[in-house]
Design an enzyme around this catalytic site. Structure first.
Site, short mmCIF file in Angstrom:
data_model
loop_
_atom_site.label_atom_id
_atom_site.label_comp_id
_atom_site.label_asym_id
_atom_site.label_seq_id
_atom_site.Cartn_x
_atom_site.Cartn_y
_atom_site.Cartn_z
N ASP A 31 0.83 -1.21 0.00
CA ASP A 31 0.00 0.00 0.00
C ASP A 31 0.86 1.27 0.00
O ASP A 31 0.67 2.17 0.85
CB ASP A 31 -0.91 0.03 1.24
CG ASP A 31 -1.70 -1.25 1.43
OD1 ASP A 31 -2.10 -1.86 0.43
OD2 ASP A 31 -1.91 -1.64 2.61
N GLU A 244 -11.40 0.22 -3.19
CA GLU A 244 -10.53 0.74 -2.11
C GLU A 244 -9.31 1.40 -2.76
O GLU A 244 -9.24 1.54 -3.97
CB GLU A 244 -10.11 -0.39 -1.17
CG GLU A 244 -9.29 -1.50 -1.83
CD GLU A 244 -9.00 -2.68 -0.91
OE1 GLU A 244 -9.48 -2.72 0.24
OE2 GLU A 244 -8.29 -3.60 -1.36
O1 FUB Z 1 -3.25 -3.53 3.53
C1 FUB Z 1 -4.55 -3.76 4.03
C2 FUB Z 1 -5.57 -3.44 2.98
O2 FUB Z 1 -5.34 -4.22 1.82
C3 FUB Z 1 -5.51 -2.02 2.47
O3 FUB Z 1 -6.06 -1.09 3.35
C4 FUB Z 1 -6.24 -2.19 1.20
O4 FUB Z 1 -6.15 -1.11 0.32
C5 FUB Z 1 -5.60 -3.45 0.66
O5 FUB Z 1 -4.38 -3.19 0.02
#
Ligand code: FUB
Length: 345
Positions: A31, A244
Protein backbone atom coordinates in the site's frame (compact mmCIF):
# COMPACT_ATOMS: atom_id res chain seq x y z
CA UNK A 1 -10.89 -12.93 0.88
CA UNK A 2 -11.16 -15.60 -1.81
CA UNK A 3 -7.62 -16.34 -2.97
CA UNK A 4 -6.58 -16.06 -6.59
CA UNK A 5 -5.21 -19.43 -7.71
CA UNK A 6 -1.40 -19.46 -7.51
CA UNK A 7 -0.77 -23.18 -7.99
CA UNK A 8 0.15 -22.77 -11.66
CA UNK A 9 2.65 -19.96 -11.01
CA UNK A 10 6.38 -20.63 -11.31
CA UNK A 11 7.65 -17.79 -9.13
CA UNK A 12 11.25 -17.97 -10.40
CA UNK A 13 9.95 -17.41 -13.93
CA UNK A 14 7.49 -14.77 -12.77
CA UNK A 15 10.16 -12.77 -10.98
CA UNK A 16 12.24 -12.75 -14.15
CA UNK A 17 9.24 -11.37 -16.05
CA UNK A 18 8.38 -8.76 -13.42
CA UNK A 19 8.82 -5.21 -14.72
CA UNK A 20 10.34 -4.17 -11.39
CA UNK A 21 11.69 -5.70 -8.20
CA UNK A 22 10.82 -5.11 -4.51
CA UNK A 23 12.29 -1.88 -3.13
CA UNK A 24 13.15 -3.72 0.10
CA UNK A 25 13.17 -7.45 0.83
CA UNK A 26 14.11 -7.67 4.54
CA UNK A 27 10.51 -6.83 5.53
CA UNK A 28 7.19 -7.07 3.70
CA UNK A 29 5.65 -3.74 2.70
CA UNK A 30 2.43 -2.81 0.88
CA UNK A 31 0.00 0.00 0.00
CA UNK A 32 2.80 2.49 -0.82
CA UNK A 33 1.99 6.20 -0.56
CA UNK A 34 4.93 8.10 -2.04
CA UNK A 35 5.81 11.78 -1.70
CA UNK A 36 8.78 14.03 -2.42
CA UNK A 37 9.70 16.23 0.55
CA UNK A 38 12.74 18.54 0.22
CA UNK A 39 13.91 16.72 -2.91
CA UNK A 40 13.95 13.25 -1.34
CA UNK A 41 11.44 10.42 -1.94
CA UNK A 42 9.55 9.07 1.09
CA UNK A 43 7.30 6.02 0.91
CA UNK A 44 4.66 5.40 3.56
CA UNK A 45 3.65 1.72 3.25
CA UNK A 46 1.77 -0.78 5.34
CA UNK A 47 4.19 -3.13 7.17
CA UNK A 48 2.93 -6.64 6.41
CA UNK A 49 3.45 -9.42 8.95
CA UNK A 50 2.18 -12.93 9.42
CA UNK A 51 0.37 -12.63 12.74
CA UNK A 52 -1.12 -16.10 12.39
CA UNK A 53 -4.68 -14.84 11.88
CA UNK A 54 -6.96 -17.08 9.82
CA UNK A 55 -7.79 -15.90 6.30
CA UNK A 56 -11.28 -14.46 5.96
CA UNK A 57 -13.23 -12.19 3.64
CA UNK A 58 -12.98 -9.30 6.11
CA UNK A 59 -9.18 -9.26 5.78
CA UNK A 60 -8.48 -10.30 9.40
CA UNK A 61 -5.19 -11.82 8.19
CA UNK A 62 -4.03 -8.26 7.40
CA UNK A 63 -3.11 -7.89 11.08
CA UNK A 64 -0.43 -5.22 10.78
CA UNK A 65 0.80 -3.54 13.97
CA UNK A 66 3.11 -0.72 12.96
CA UNK A 67 4.56 1.49 10.23
CA UNK A 68 8.07 1.91 8.82
CA UNK A 69 8.90 4.76 6.42
CA UNK A 70 11.12 4.02 3.40
CA UNK A 71 13.24 6.73 1.78
CA UNK A 72 15.21 7.05 -1.47
CA UNK A 73 17.69 9.74 -2.49
CA UNK A 74 16.61 9.35 -6.12
CA UNK A 75 14.29 7.10 -8.11
CA UNK A 76 17.19 4.75 -8.98
CA UNK A 77 18.78 4.61 -5.54
CA UNK A 78 18.42 1.91 -2.91
CA UNK A 79 15.46 2.29 -0.56
CA UNK A 80 16.32 2.72 3.10
CA UNK A 81 14.10 1.43 5.93
CA UNK A 82 14.05 4.13 8.62
CA UNK A 83 12.78 1.79 11.33
CA UNK A 84 9.72 1.98 13.54
CA UNK A 85 7.67 5.13 12.86
CA UNK A 86 4.48 4.35 14.82
CA UNK A 87 3.15 1.28 16.67
CA UNK A 88 -0.50 0.51 17.40
CA UNK A 89 0.27 0.24 21.12
CA UNK A 90 1.09 3.97 21.05
CA UNK A 91 -2.25 4.95 19.50
CA UNK A 92 -4.76 5.37 22.35
CA UNK A 93 -7.90 4.95 20.22
CA UNK A 94 -6.71 2.05 18.03
CA UNK A 95 -6.93 -1.68 18.69
CA UNK A 96 -5.61 -3.45 15.59
CA UNK A 97 -5.10 -3.60 11.82
CA UNK A 98 -2.86 -0.67 10.93
CA UNK A 99 -3.85 -0.62 7.25
CA UNK A 100 -2.82 1.57 4.31
CA UNK A 101 -1.44 4.96 5.46
CA UNK A 102 -0.54 8.23 3.76
CA UNK A 103 1.44 11.30 4.82
CA UNK A 104 1.81 14.97 4.04
CA UNK A 105 3.76 18.02 5.18
CA UNK A 106 2.81 21.52 6.28
CA UNK A 107 5.03 24.24 7.74
CA UNK A 108 7.77 21.77 8.70
CA UNK A 109 5.45 19.28 10.43
CA UNK A 110 4.91 15.83 8.92
CA UNK A 111 1.51 14.18 9.26
CA UNK A 112 0.93 10.44 9.08
CA UNK A 113 -2.70 9.53 8.30
CA UNK A 114 -3.69 5.94 9.03
CA UNK A 115 -6.76 3.71 9.42
CA UNK A 116 -7.13 1.19 12.22
CA UNK A 117 -9.89 -0.69 13.96
CA UNK A 118 -10.86 1.14 17.12
CA UNK A 119 -11.72 -0.65 20.37
CA UNK A 120 -15.36 -0.99 19.20
CA UNK A 121 -14.15 -2.82 16.02
CA UNK A 122 -15.13 0.08 13.76
CA UNK A 123 -12.46 1.35 11.35
CA UNK A 124 -11.55 5.02 11.90
CA UNK A 125 -8.80 7.23 10.52
CA UNK A 126 -6.22 8.88 12.76
CA UNK A 127 -3.35 11.35 12.50
CA UNK A 128 0.13 11.31 14.04
CA UNK A 129 2.74 14.06 13.72
CA UNK A 130 6.51 14.40 13.66
CA UNK A 131 9.18 16.99 12.92
CA UNK A 132 10.83 14.42 10.62
CA UNK A 133 9.35 12.78 7.50
CA UNK A 134 10.55 9.42 8.81
CA UNK A 135 9.10 9.83 12.32
CA UNK A 136 8.84 8.68 15.01
CA UNK A 137 5.25 9.97 14.90
CA UNK A 138 3.13 10.88 17.92
CA UNK A 139 -0.52 9.93 17.55
CA UNK A 140 -3.39 12.24 18.42
CA UNK A 141 -5.38 10.79 21.35
CA UNK A 142 -8.59 10.44 19.29
CA UNK A 143 -9.34 9.48 15.70
CA UNK A 144 -10.43 12.26 13.30
CA UNK A 145 -13.99 13.26 14.27
CA UNK A 146 -16.47 11.99 11.67
CA UNK A 147 -13.91 9.64 10.06
CA UNK A 148 -14.79 6.10 9.02
CA UNK A 149 -13.61 3.24 6.79
CA UNK A 150 -10.04 2.90 5.46
CA UNK A 151 -7.31 3.92 3.01
CA UNK A 152 -6.81 7.67 3.59
CA UNK A 153 -4.91 9.60 0.90
CA UNK A 154 -4.23 13.28 1.57
CA UNK A 155 -3.69 15.44 -1.51
CA UNK A 156 -2.26 18.96 -1.25
CA UNK A 157 -3.53 21.22 -4.04
CA UNK A 158 -1.49 24.04 -5.61
CA UNK A 159 -3.06 26.62 -3.24
CA UNK A 160 -2.07 24.57 -0.18
CA UNK A 161 -5.59 23.20 0.53
CA UNK A 162 -5.48 19.57 1.65
CA UNK A 163 -8.19 17.00 0.95
CA UNK A 164 -8.52 13.49 2.34
CA UNK A 165 -9.86 10.78 0.02
CA UNK A 166 -10.89 7.53 1.69
CA UNK A 167 -13.11 4.46 1.77
CA UNK A 168 -13.01 0.73 1.20
CA UNK A 169 -15.58 -2.03 0.70
CA UNK A 170 -15.89 -5.41 2.46
CA UNK A 171 -13.36 -5.47 5.35
CA UNK A 172 -13.08 -1.69 4.98
CA UNK A 173 -16.74 -1.44 6.13
CA UNK A 174 -17.87 1.29 3.69
CA UNK A 175 -21.09 -0.62 2.97
CA UNK A 176 -22.05 -0.29 6.64
CA UNK A 177 -22.13 3.55 6.42
CA UNK A 178 -24.87 3.94 3.79
CA UNK A 179 -27.19 5.83 6.15
CA UNK A 180 -24.45 8.01 7.61
CA UNK A 181 -24.41 5.87 10.79
CA UNK A 182 -22.50 2.62 11.30
CA UNK A 183 -24.78 -0.34 10.63
CA UNK A 184 -23.74 -3.01 13.15
CA UNK A 185 -26.40 -5.52 12.04
CA UNK A 186 -25.52 -9.15 11.35
CA UNK A 187 -24.40 -10.95 9.23
CA UNK A 188 -20.65 -10.42 9.44
CA UNK A 189 -20.40 -11.18 5.71
CA UNK A 190 -18.35 -8.55 3.85
CA UNK A 191 -20.84 -8.52 1.00
CA UNK A 192 -23.90 -7.86 3.17
CA UNK A 193 -25.34 -4.33 2.87
CA UNK A 194 -23.86 -3.74 -0.59
CA UNK A 195 -26.12 -2.20 -3.27
CA UNK A 196 -27.87 -4.49 -5.76
CA UNK A 197 -26.07 -4.90 -9.09
CA UNK A 198 -28.39 -2.53 -10.96
CA UNK A 199 -27.96 0.22 -8.33
CA UNK A 200 -25.11 2.75 -8.43
CA UNK A 201 -21.89 1.44 -6.90
CA UNK A 202 -20.81 2.71 -3.49
CA UNK A 203 -18.65 5.79 -3.78
CA UNK A 204 -15.43 6.88 -2.07
CA UNK A 205 -15.40 10.02 0.10
CA UNK A 206 -13.57 13.34 0.19
CA UNK A 207 -13.22 15.85 3.04
CA UNK A 208 -11.25 19.09 3.09
CA UNK A 209 -8.82 19.12 6.03
CA UNK A 210 -8.59 21.90 8.60
CA UNK A 211 -5.55 24.22 8.40
CA UNK A 212 -3.76 22.18 11.08
CA UNK A 213 -4.50 18.94 9.14
CA UNK A 214 -5.79 17.25 12.31
CA UNK A 215 -9.55 17.25 11.57
CA UNK A 216 -12.08 17.39 8.74
CA UNK A 217 -13.14 20.93 7.83
CA UNK A 218 -16.41 19.66 6.35
CA UNK A 219 -18.69 16.64 6.46
CA UNK A 220 -17.26 14.02 4.09
CA UNK A 221 -18.89 14.08 0.65
CA UNK A 222 -19.24 11.25 -1.85
CA UNK A 223 -17.08 11.41 -4.98
CA UNK A 224 -18.93 10.49 -8.16
CA UNK A 225 -17.24 8.22 -10.70
CA UNK A 226 -19.17 8.34 -13.97
CA UNK A 227 -18.95 6.74 -17.39
CA UNK A 228 -18.55 8.55 -20.71
CA UNK A 229 -22.28 9.44 -20.66
CA UNK A 230 -22.07 11.01 -17.22
CA UNK A 231 -23.89 8.08 -15.56
CA UNK A 232 -22.70 6.71 -12.23
CA UNK A 233 -20.94 3.34 -12.50
CA UNK A 234 -23.19 0.51 -11.32
CA UNK A 235 -22.46 -1.94 -8.52
CA UNK A 236 -22.43 -4.78 -11.09
CA UNK A 237 -19.67 -3.02 -13.06
CA UNK A 238 -17.00 -4.78 -11.00
CA UNK A 239 -14.21 -4.19 -13.54
CA UNK A 240 -14.58 -0.40 -13.12
CA UNK A 241 -16.31 0.48 -9.87
CA UNK A 242 -14.46 1.79 -6.79
CA UNK A 243 -13.47 -0.75 -4.13
CA UNK A 244 -10.53 0.74 -2.11
CA UNK A 245 -7.05 2.36 -2.40
CA UNK A 246 -8.03 5.96 -3.21
CA UNK A 247 -5.33 8.26 -4.60
CA UNK A 248 -5.38 11.72 -6.17
CA UNK A 249 -2.73 13.27 -8.37
CA UNK A 250 -2.66 16.11 -10.86
CA UNK A 251 -1.40 16.05 -14.46
CA UNK A 252 -1.53 18.99 -16.87
CA UNK A 253 -4.02 20.81 -14.61
CA UNK A 254 -6.49 17.89 -14.43
CA UNK A 255 -7.30 15.88 -11.31
CA UNK A 256 -6.80 12.10 -11.58
CA UNK A 257 -8.59 9.97 -8.99
CA UNK A 258 -7.25 6.40 -9.00
CA UNK A 259 -8.36 3.34 -7.04
CA UNK A 260 -8.45 -0.44 -6.85
CA UNK A 261 -11.41 -2.46 -8.12
CA UNK A 262 -10.77 -5.00 -5.34
CA UNK A 263 -12.21 -8.34 -6.31
CA UNK A 264 -11.33 -7.79 -9.99
CA UNK A 265 -7.82 -6.60 -9.05
CA UNK A 266 -7.38 -3.59 -11.38
CA UNK A 267 -6.01 -0.13 -10.61
CA UNK A 268 -8.30 2.27 -12.51
CA UNK A 269 -8.72 6.05 -12.69
CA UNK A 270 -11.08 8.86 -13.57
CA UNK A 271 -10.35 12.46 -14.60
CA UNK A 272 -11.98 15.73 -13.43
CA UNK A 273 -11.53 19.50 -13.44
CA UNK A 274 -12.21 19.60 -9.68
CA UNK A 275 -10.74 17.76 -6.68
CA UNK A 276 -14.38 16.97 -5.73
CA UNK A 277 -15.16 15.33 -9.08
CA UNK A 278 -17.22 14.03 -10.74
CA UNK A 279 -14.46 11.89 -12.21
CA UNK A 280 -15.04 10.46 -15.67
CA UNK A 281 -13.73 6.91 -15.89
CA UNK A 282 -10.50 6.93 -17.91
CA UNK A 283 -9.22 3.35 -17.94
CA UNK A 284 -6.74 1.10 -16.17
CA UNK A 285 -3.33 2.07 -14.83
CA UNK A 286 -2.26 -1.42 -13.70
CA UNK A 287 -3.36 -4.92 -14.65
CA UNK A 288 -3.67 -7.50 -11.82
CA UNK A 289 -0.59 -8.35 -9.77
CA UNK A 290 0.19 -11.55 -7.86
CA UNK A 291 -1.84 -11.45 -4.63
CA UNK A 292 -5.47 -10.50 -4.02
CA UNK A 293 -4.98 -6.81 -3.27
CA UNK A 294 -3.67 -4.06 -5.50
CA UNK A 295 -2.85 -0.65 -4.04
CA UNK A 296 -0.73 2.16 -5.37
CA UNK A 297 0.19 5.83 -5.41
CA UNK A 298 1.34 8.18 -8.16
CA UNK A 299 4.25 10.48 -7.33
CA UNK A 300 6.00 13.04 -9.51
CA UNK A 301 9.78 12.81 -9.20
CA UNK A 302 11.83 15.35 -11.16
CA UNK A 303 9.08 15.88 -13.74
CA UNK A 304 8.14 12.24 -14.31
CA UNK A 305 5.18 10.41 -12.77
CA UNK A 306 5.87 7.06 -11.11
CA UNK A 307 3.48 4.33 -10.00
CA UNK A 308 4.35 2.89 -6.61
CA UNK A 309 2.50 -0.44 -6.22
CA UNK A 310 2.85 -3.82 -4.58
CA UNK A 311 2.65 -7.52 -5.33
CA UNK A 312 3.10 -10.82 -3.49
CA UNK A 313 5.80 -12.28 -5.73
CA UNK A 314 8.57 -12.22 -3.08
CA UNK A 315 6.41 -14.25 -0.66
CA UNK A 316 5.47 -16.60 -3.53
CA UNK A 317 1.87 -15.52 -3.56
CA UNK A 318 1.01 -15.03 0.13
CA UNK A 319 -1.65 -12.36 -0.17
CA UNK A 320 -0.90 -10.58 3.12
CA UNK A 321 2.90 -10.60 2.61
CA UNK A 322 3.49 -8.02 -0.10
CA UNK A 323 6.40 -5.98 -1.46
CA UNK A 324 6.49 -2.41 -2.70
CA UNK A 325 7.72 -1.71 -6.24
CA UNK A 326 7.95 1.29 -8.56
CA UNK A 327 7.65 1.88 -12.32
CA UNK A 328 7.31 5.00 -14.49
CA UNK A 329 3.89 5.76 -15.93
CA UNK A 330 3.30 7.32 -19.34
CA UNK A 331 0.43 9.40 -20.71
CA UNK A 332 -1.11 9.46 -24.14
CA UNK A 333 -1.59 12.83 -25.86
CA UNK A 334 -5.26 12.93 -24.82
CA UNK A 335 -4.28 12.66 -21.13
CA UNK A 336 -5.18 8.98 -20.73
CA UNK A 337 -2.67 6.77 -18.96
CA UNK A 338 -0.92 3.89 -20.72
CA UNK A 339 -1.91 0.67 -18.95
CA UNK A 340 0.95 -1.14 -17.22
CA UNK A 341 1.34 -4.95 -17.44
CA UNK A 342 3.26 -5.91 -14.26
CA UNK A 343 4.84 -9.02 -15.87
CA UNK A 344 6.21 -9.26 -19.40
CA UNK A 345 4.90 -12.03 -21.72
O1 FUB B 1 -3.25 -3.53 3.53
C1 FUB B 1 -4.55 -3.76 4.03
C2 FUB B 1 -5.57 -3.44 2.98
O2 FUB B 1 -5.34 -4.22 1.82
C3 FUB B 1 -5.51 -2.02 2.47
O3 FUB B 1 -6.06 -1.09 3.35
C4 FUB B 1 -6.24 -2.19 1.20
O4 FUB B 1 -6.15 -1.11 0.32
C5 FUB B 1 -5.60 -3.45 0.66
O5 FUB B 1 -4.38 -3.19 0.02
Amino acid sequence: MPEKSIEHINFDELNKKAISQPLVSHIYTADPSAHVFDGKIYIYPSHDIDAGEAFDDLGSHFAMEDYHVLSMDSIDSKAVDNGLALHVKDVPWAKQQMWAPDANEKDGTYYLFFPAKAHDDIFRIGVATSTSPTGPFKAEPEAIKGSFSIDPAVFKDDDGSCFMYFGGLWGGQLQRWRTGEFNAAQPESPTAFLPEGDEPALLPYIAKMTDDLLEFDEKPKEIEIVDENGDLLLASDIDRRFFEAAWLHKHNGKYYFSYSTGDTHFICYGISDSPYGPFTYGGRILEPVVGWTSHHSVCNVEGKDYLFYHDSSLSKGVTHLRSVKVIEINYNEDGTIQTIEPYRD
